[in-house]
Design a protein around this motif. Structure first.
Motif, PDB file in Angstrom:
ATOM      1  N   GLY A 104      -4.941 -51.612 -34.901  1.00 42.27           N
ATOM      2  CA  GLY A 104      -4.304 -52.464 -35.904  1.00 42.27           C
ATOM      3  C   GLY A 104      -4.395 -53.946 -35.573  1.00 42.27           C
ATOM      4  N   VAL A 105      -5.168 -54.286 -34.537  1.00 37.97           N
ATOM      5  CA  VAL A 105      -5.307 -55.693 -34.128  1.00 37.97           C
ATOM      6  C   VAL A 105      -6.779 -56.084 -34.277  1.00 37.97           C
ATOM      7  N   SER A 106      -7.111 -56.728 -35.390  1.00 35.85           N
ATOM      8  CA  SER A 106      -8.518 -57.098 -35.615  1.00 35.85           C
ATOM      9  C   SER A 106      -8.989 -57.919 -34.428  1.00 35.85           C
ATOM     10  N   GLU A 107      -8.272 -58.997 -34.133  1.00 36.26           N
ATOM     11  CA  GLU A 107      -8.605 -59.791 -32.948  1.00 36.26           C
ATOM     12  C   GLU A 107      -7.314 -60.173 -32.238  1.00 36.26           C
ATOM     13  N   ASP A 108      -7.197 -59.773 -30.959  1.00 39.62           N
ATOM     14  CA  ASP A 108      -6.018 -60.139 -30.166  1.00 39.62           C
ATOM     15  C   ASP A 108      -6.226 -61.585 -29.708  1.00 39.62           C
ATOM     16  N   PRO A 109      -5.300 -62.499 -30.075  1.00 35.97           N
ATOM     17  CA  PRO A 109      -5.563 -63.912 -29.791  1.00 35.97           C
ATOM     18  C   PRO A 109      -5.749 -64.217 -28.303  1.00 35.97           C
ATOM     19  N   VAL A 110      -4.877 -63.686 -27.458  1.00 37.19           N
ATOM     20  CA  VAL A 110      -4.986 -63.972 -26.016  1.00 37.19           C
ATOM     21  C   VAL A 110      -4.542 -62.709 -25.276  1.00 37.19           C
ATOM     22  N   CYS A 111      -5.498 -62.037 -24.655  1.00 41.20           N
ATOM     23  CA  CYS A 111      -5.273 -60.673 -24.169  1.00 41.20           C
ATOM     24  C   CYS A 111      -5.335 -60.596 -22.647  1.00 41.20           C
ATOM     25  N   GLY A 112      -4.206 -60.290 -22.023  1.00 42.97           N
ATOM     26  CA  GLY A 112      -4.135 -60.216 -20.560  1.00 42.97           C
ATOM     27  C   GLY A 112      -4.953 -59.075 -19.982  1.00 42.97           C
ATOM     28  N   SER A 113      -4.790 -57.876 -20.541  1.00 45.28           N
ATOM     29  CA  SER A 113      -5.511 -56.722 -19.975  1.00 45.28           C
ATOM     30  C   SER A 113      -7.009 -56.844 -20.247  1.00 45.28           C
ATOM     31  N   GLY A 114      -7.369 -57.446 -21.376  1.00 42.85           N
ATOM     32  CA  GLY A 114      -8.782 -57.669 -21.678  1.00 42.85           C
ATOM     33  C   GLY A 114      -9.401 -58.653 -20.701  1.00 42.85           C
ATOM     34  N   THR A 115      -8.616 -59.644 -20.309  1.00 43.63           N
ATOM     35  CA  THR A 115      -9.089 -60.624 -19.330  1.00 43.63           C
ATOM     36  C   THR A 115      -9.285 -59.953 -17.974  1.00 43.63           C
ATOM     37  N   LEU A 116      -8.337 -59.102 -17.607  1.00 41.77           N
ATOM     38  CA  LEU A 116      -8.473 -58.354 -16.355  1.00 41.77           C
ATOM     39  C   LEU A 116      -9.727 -57.475 -16.393  1.00 41.77           C
ATOM     40  N   ALA A 117      -9.946 -56.790 -17.513  1.00 38.18           N
ATOM     41  CA  ALA A 117     -11.132 -55.940 -17.644  1.00 38.18           C
ATOM     42  C   ALA A 117     -12.403 -56.773 -17.467  1.00 38.18           C
ATOM     43  N   PHE A 118     -12.394 -57.959 -18.071  1.00 36.22           N
ATOM     44  CA  PHE A 118     -13.571 -58.820 -17.987  1.00 36.22           C
ATOM     45  C   PHE A 118     -13.806 -59.293 -16.547  1.00 36.22           C
ATOM     46  N   LEU A 119     -12.727 -59.619 -15.881  1.00 36.13           N
ATOM     47  CA  LEU A 119     -12.779 -60.065 -14.482  1.00 36.13           C
ATOM     48  C   LEU A 119     -13.352 -58.962 -13.583  1.00 36.13           C
ATOM     49  N   ARG A 120     -12.845 -57.761 -13.795  1.00 36.48           N
ATOM     50  CA  ARG A 120     -13.303 -56.604 -13.011  1.00 36.48           C
ATOM     51  C   ARG A 120     -14.781 -56.352 -13.273  1.00 36.48           C
ATOM     52  N   TYR A 121     -15.190 -56.583 -14.516  1.00 37.62           N
ATOM     53  CA  TYR A 121     -16.592 -56.418 -14.902  1.00 37.62           C
ATOM     54  C   TYR A 121     -17.470 -57.468 -14.213  1.00 37.62           C
ATOM     55  N   LEU A 122     -16.973 -58.699 -14.137  1.00 34.40           N
ATOM     56  CA  LEU A 122     -17.728 -59.758 -13.453  1.00 34.40           C
ATOM     57  C   LEU A 122     -17.964 -59.390 -11.991  1.00 34.40           C
ATOM     58  N   GLN A 123     -16.959 -58.803 -11.363  1.00 30.43           N
ATOM     59  CA  GLN A 123     -17.116 -58.381  -9.969  1.00 30.43           C
ATOM     60  C   GLN A 123     -18.142 -57.247  -9.869  1.00 30.43           C
ATOM     61  N   GLU A 124     -18.117 -56.346 -10.842  1.00 31.76           N
ATOM     62  CA  GLU A 124     -19.049 -55.206 -10.851  1.00 31.76           C
ATOM     63  C   GLU A 124     -20.498 -55.696 -10.918  1.00 31.76           C
ATOM     64  N   ILE A 125     -20.747 -56.672 -11.798  1.00 28.61           N
ATOM     65  CA  ILE A 125     -22.144 -57.089 -11.965  1.00 28.61           C
ATOM     66  C   ILE A 125     -22.575 -58.127 -10.930  1.00 28.61           C
ATOM     67  N   ASN A 126     -21.602 -58.855 -10.363  1.00 31.26           N
ATOM     68  CA  ASN A 126     -21.971 -59.916  -9.407  1.00 31.26           C
ATOM     69  C   ASN A 126     -21.768 -59.530  -7.945  1.00 31.26           C
ATOM     70  N   GLN A 127     -20.897 -58.552  -7.715  1.00 31.63           N
ATOM     71  CA  GLN A 127     -20.591 -58.119  -6.338  1.00 31.63           C
ATOM     72  C   GLN A 127     -20.318 -59.318  -5.420  1.00 31.63           C
ATOM     73  N   PHE A 128     -19.373 -60.173  -5.847  1.00 34.31           N
ATOM     74  CA  PHE A 128     -19.000 -61.331  -5.038  1.00 34.31           C
ATOM     75  C   PHE A 128     -18.537 -60.881  -3.654  1.00 34.31           C
ATOM     76  N   LYS A 129     -18.944 -61.632  -2.640  1.00 26.72           N
ATOM     77  CA  LYS A 129     -18.526 -61.306  -1.266  1.00 26.72           C
ATOM     78  C   LYS A 129     -17.407 -62.230  -0.812  1.00 26.72           C
ATOM     79  N   GLU A 130     -17.195 -63.307  -1.599  1.00 28.87           N
ATOM     80  CA  GLU A 130     -16.121 -64.239  -1.260  1.00 28.87           C
ATOM     81  C   GLU A 130     -15.202 -64.417  -2.456  1.00 28.87           C
ATOM     82  N   SER A 131     -13.937 -64.715  -2.193  1.00 24.64           N
ATOM     83  CA  SER A 131     -12.961 -64.903  -3.264  1.00 24.64           C
ATOM     84  C   SER A 131     -13.421 -66.008  -4.214  1.00 24.64           C
ATOM     85  N   LYS A 132     -13.027 -65.873  -5.465  1.00 26.03           N
ATOM     86  CA  LYS A 132     -13.529 -66.794  -6.487  1.00 26.03           C
ATOM     87  C   LYS A 132     -12.474 -66.942  -7.583  1.00 26.03           C
TER      88      LYS A 132
END
Lengths: 294, 294
Positions: free
Chosen positions: B220-248
């Motif tokens: 029922g939410v066409s677009e969530d204006p500012v989404c905390g869990s979506g941001t976390l998902a995106f962050l986790r995805y960035l780590q998956e594809i980049n495999q950072f070795k240092e905090s960022k």
């Protein structure tokens, strides 16, 4: 520098907390309307996420008690039913004014409101018109709800454009599980705001109590819990099919299927010259009381 | 007898009024949790019409600052991102507590929150997992948004289940006009909460600023204006594809297409033992301040 103004969120058409339809009301009567922009008011209405958010200003027309501006999350409206009742309640509480007749200045003109001794607030409806709906569209609507109308449905233009259908009784109204996808398509094709379905309350033989439901899926509202303009449309439809010659009051209930318990006290007022006025009202409760920072 | 409790409606992930994501917070810390029923709390959450409505109670676990119960208009959640940040802000203002570390007790357990000197509030994310999405589903999602992913999309289970896609840059993100009907069907078939699409901010070469958008039409939410869990998902995805070795650290913006300006300050924290923690935070502003009658 942020400005802090008095704020209330009022539950409308109910005497029971959280069982009506909310409206957010900001009291801007102590500032000049030029001190806020339409963009600012629109941003607030988008943020509250309620169907309507209103702003009380000092009236600019003589004889009015306040000027009301009404916004949905996406646009400004010239008038709306439950926001008018809720904003009048907020005005009375903000200002301490006690009187029976209140005149609201708004985009539609001057709206007459009546406040009863027990604090029911009613508005007198503005102009409306009634139109035919084609057989095929009627059949399609009936099929989206799996119902049979007992009178010919009509289109009521009361601001929003409601397709109004009457079924056997309130039990049939409450049973409806509409096909919202098909209804959205029909609303869109026919430029209808949505659908109102009503039925006589079971066990009621006096013909003066109805259960109604309001569906507006194309407006993003699957079911409006307690709808003022839909109630007005239904009232106007009752007059169309019954052609009452004497004034009559109605008690209309709404919202049972979505956890609400809206109660609307309505009147079809037949004037000596044959003109007909429509009144829609109910109780309202300010549930949130405080300030808004803008 | 109605009860009147302190209330705030807080704008989250923004330092600018009405540009974030609102959460309604009732302070129940001066009553016993048994004095209110779940049905009552649910009715309030349905009435506010916000994506989330929360209630602060006295904690029952040692070492916690408060217990939070979180409701959508339809159900209770064990945890949610922006309501956690907004409720912590409300807790600090209601109580006058000033400290850097706050522990929130909620359905998911104990959530660690950090409050910076300049009043940014961050939470440390709980467990999450990552899964493959089939080629055909990826293709279907790309087609609903008319985009090409630059890395293989994944499914992120962070509470909600987000399909996460990365495109060339923020301009491509902001251009998207999703086919919401097709996306709803895909979300439903695959039991995905919705879709997160992100892209590197144009003009940014450091690789640490992204624009993201969150679509959840089946919720029922066409677009969530500012989404905390979506941001976390995106962050986790960035780590998956980049495999950072240092905090960022990352600055993520959201909501531009729906009139908001969400700013999230995030960290991927690589611990000495190789374990990775994720932090999501931002500013919050209490816009409505007052009481609620229940």
């Amino acid at each position: 520098m942020p400005r802090i103004l008095p704020f209330k969120q009022v539950d409308v058409f109910t005497g029971e907390l959280f069982k009506g339809n909310p409206v957010a009301v900001t009291n801007c009567m102590d500032i000049d309307e030029s001190e806020v922009t339409t963009e600012q008011l629109q941003a607030i209405a988008s943020w509250t996420n309620l169907s309507e958010t209103t702003f009380l200003f000092k009236p600019t027309d003589a004889g009015c008690d306040y000027k009301l501006r009404i916004f949905t999350p996406g646009s400004e409206l010239p008038f709306a039913g439950h926001p008018t009742v809720g904003s009048c309640k907020a005005f009375l509480e903000f200002t301490g004014v006690k009187k029976e007749k209140i005149i609201q200045q708004c985009g539609l003109g001057h709206i007459e409101l009546t406040v009863t001794d027990d604090q029911k607030i009613s508005f007198k409806a503005g102009p409306n018109s009634i139109e035919e709906i084609s057989d095929s569209v009627i059949k399609s609507y009936e099929s989206t709800m799996n119902i049979n109308s007992i009178e010919r449905p009509k289109l009521l233009r009361v601001g929003p454009n409601w397709a109004v259908l009457l079924v056997k009784d309130s039990e049939e109204v409450l049973r409806i599980e509409p096909d919202l996808v098909a209804m959205t398509a029909l609303n869109r094709e026919n430029v209808h705001t949505g659908v109102i379905v009503g039925g006589l309350k079971t066990g009621c033989t006096a013909g003066d109590a109805y259960e109604i439901r309001a569906f507006a899926p194309n407006e993003g509202v699957s079911e409006d819990p307690v709808c003022g303009s839909g109630t007005l449309a239904f009232l106007r439809y009752l007059q169309e099919i019954n052609q009452f010659k004497e004034s009559k009051t109605f008690h209309i209930t709404q919202g049972a299927r979505v956890g609400r318990n809206g109660n609307l006290y309505c009147k079809i007022d037949i004037l000596p010259d044959g003109k007909v006025d429509y009144y829609v009202g109910g109780y309202a409760i300010a549930i949130l009381n405080g300030t808004i920072t803008l």
